[in-house]
Motif scaffolding. Structure first.
Motif, PDB file in Angstrom:
ATOM      1  N   GLU A   1      18.859 -32.117  29.356  1.00  0.00           N
ATOM      2  CA  GLU A   1      19.158 -32.556  27.987  1.00  0.00           C
ATOM      3  C   GLU A   1      18.703 -31.487  26.985  1.00  0.00           C
ATOM      4  O   GLU A   1      19.414 -31.174  26.032  1.00  0.00           O
ATOM      5  N   ILE A   2      17.521 -30.924  27.236  1.00  0.00           N
ATOM      6  CA  ILE A   2      16.994 -29.902  26.313  1.00  0.00           C
ATOM      7  C   ILE A   2      17.941 -28.695  26.275  1.00  0.00           C
ATOM      8  O   ILE A   2      18.246 -28.158  25.213  1.00  0.00           O
ATOM      9  N   LYS A   3      18.459 -28.302  27.461  1.00  0.00           N
ATOM     10  CA  LYS A   3      19.391 -27.158  27.485  1.00  0.00           C
ATOM     11  C   LYS A   3      20.682 -27.494  26.753  1.00  0.00           C
ATOM     12  O   LYS A   3      21.239 -26.657  26.041  1.00  0.00           O
ATOM     13  N   SER A   4      21.157 -28.728  26.922  1.00  0.00           N
ATOM     14  CA  SER A   4      22.401 -29.119  26.229  1.00  0.00           C
ATOM     15  C   SER A   4      22.180 -29.161  24.718  1.00  0.00           C
ATOM     16  O   SER A   4      23.047 -28.760  23.946  1.00  0.00           O
TER      17      SER A   4
ATOM     18  N   ALA B   1      19.529 -35.650  20.937  1.00  0.00           N
ATOM     19  CA  ALA B   1      20.262 -35.817  22.199  1.00  0.00           C
ATOM     20  C   ALA B   1      21.720 -35.454  21.996  1.00  0.00           C
ATOM     21  O   ALA B   1      22.262 -35.636  20.905  1.00  0.00           O
ATOM     22  N   VAL B   2      22.343 -34.950  23.050  1.00  0.00           N
ATOM     23  CA  VAL B   2      23.784 -34.683  22.972  1.00  0.00           C
ATOM     24  C   VAL B   2      24.523 -35.403  24.099  1.00  0.00           C
ATOM     25  O   VAL B   2      25.716 -35.210  24.280  1.00  0.00           O
ATOM     26  N   SER B   3      23.816 -36.218  24.856  1.00  0.00           N
ATOM     27  CA  SER B   3      24.519 -37.038  25.847  1.00  0.00           C
ATOM     28  C   SER B   3      24.420 -38.498  25.400  1.00  0.00           C
ATOM     29  O   SER B   3      23.370 -38.943  24.905  1.00  0.00           O
TER      30      SER B   3
ATOM     31  N   THR C   1      14.187 -31.655  16.490  1.00  0.00           N
ATOM     32  CA  THR C   1      14.394 -32.323  17.775  1.00  0.00           C
ATOM     33  C   THR C   1      13.091 -32.983  18.203  1.00  0.00           C
ATOM     34  O   THR C   1      12.096 -32.300  18.461  1.00  0.00           O
ATOM     35  N   MET C   2      13.088 -34.290  18.238  1.00  0.00           N
ATOM     36  CA  MET C   2      11.880 -35.047  18.602  1.00  0.00           C
ATOM     37  C   MET C   2      11.964 -35.371  20.096  1.00  0.00           C
ATOM     38  O   MET C   2      12.913 -36.025  20.538  1.00  0.00           O
ATOM     39  N   LEU C   3      10.997 -34.913  20.854  1.00  0.00           N
ATOM     40  CA  LEU C   3      11.035 -35.130  22.302  1.00  0.00           C
ATOM     41  C   LEU C   3      10.072 -36.245  22.718  1.00  0.00           C
ATOM     42  O   LEU C   3       8.878 -36.193  22.408  1.00  0.00           O
TER      43      LEU C   3
END
Ligand code: SF4
Length: 307
Positions: A166-169, A114-116, A154-156
């Motif tokens: 979120e995926i785009k960020s 995550a980046v948010s 990246t674990m979704l």
């Protein structure tokens, strides 16, 4: 029942259960000499049996960067003549001493879920002293200076960090890190909490978004052993093996079927017996191996305490 682990995160999907002791300050755990001797013995046993050992990998019960002696351990293990890999959550890379320790490895995998801020707190549940911005800056600094092979994972998790925004960020941040390879993963073994893996549709979308944004190798880790270069002569096996690692576009599947003298009934059979999923992304059809079935209800999530 959770095994005792030490980590700076308590990820909702952790296979080791909840982090009972969440820590963010590195300290000493073992004597370096003891580790080297044990590894030397095991390595000899393995090579005597004819095994090829590519890497010695630090995968402890928790976060390896919490070991203050990690750098020294990497140095002495490298004298055994095998490359060293470290799988880390990257949360402590804002510290110069940690970057220095990890820089000694040949291969490093960083967690990037995550980046948010809100999503990071929900999915990774970090130690309260950690700040996302500092963590991301640390990863960036590390990636810029690291000379070995850098990968990201990246674990979704459905409903937590799997929305397109979120995926785009995440893809945007990964483009700055420039990893040699980015993995898209989803929980495939019983995790810490009752979470549901992201859907095949989402995994495929993430794969496409990462590939477009990064312009480099992306693979998924969904619990199957796959081989993107499989060519066994059995077209069904090859399709399942390739699509366990990355999705195939319709035209690539057609080519594979044609080269084996098979028709589309092969694909239809695999879809009918729920081995293969047909997905759509931006008007094009893709095929991906179905995820292992172990979806878990999400009822527990709302009760989770976010640290
Ligand atoms: S960082 Fe790794 S060990 Fe730590 S809680 Fe997350 S998945 Fe588990």
């Amino acid at each position: 029942m959770s095994r005792l682990k030490l980590c700076s995160y308590s990820c909702v999907y952790c296979q080791l259960g909840r982090t009972l002791r969440i820590e963010a300050e590195p300290r000493s755990f073992y004597k370096t000499e003891g580790i080297t001797e044990q590894v030397r013995t095991k390595l000899k046993r393995a090579t005597d049996k004819g095994a090829l050992v590519d890497y010695l990998t630090f995968v402890p019960d928790g976060e390896p960067a919490l070991d203050a002696n990690l750098g020294r351990e990497v140095e002495v293990l490298k004298t055994l003549g095998v490359k060293v890999a470290i799988i880390t959550n990257g949360s402590l890379l804002w510290r110069e001493d940690i970057r220095e320790n990890l820089r000694k490895a040949d291969w490093v995998s960083l967690k990037m879920d995550a980046v948010s801020e809100g999503t990071w707190r929900k999915v990774n549940r970090p130690h309260r002293s950690l700040k996302l911005e500092t963590v991301l800056q640390g990863m960036f600094k590390f990636a810029q200076a690291f000379e070995g092979e850098l990968t990201t994972e990246t674990m979704l998790v459905r409903g937590i960090n799997d929305d397109r925004g979120e995926i785009k960020s995440i893809a945007g941040f990964l483009a700055l890190l420039k990893p040699n390879k980015a993995y898209v993963a989803t929980p495939t073994r019983p995790p810490a909490e009752r979470v549901t893996p992201a859907s095949e549709q989402t995994i495929n979308a993430a794969y496409q978004i990462f590939t477009e944004r990064l312009g480099r190798e992306v693979e998924y880790l969904t619990g199957y052993e796959g081989n993107a270069f499989a060519c066994t002569g059995n077209v069904q096996e090859d399709l399942l093996s390739i699509t366990a690692v990355h999705p195939m576009r319709q035209d690539a599947v057609s080519e594979l079927l044609k080269s084996a003298g098979n028709g589309w009934e092969t694909v239809r059979n695999l879809i009918e017996n729920r081995s293969l999923a047909e997905l759509e992304y931006q008007g094009k059809k893709f095929y991906m191996r179905k995820l292992p079935v172990h979806s878990l209800p999400q009822s527990q999530l709302s009760k989770d305490k976010i640290r």
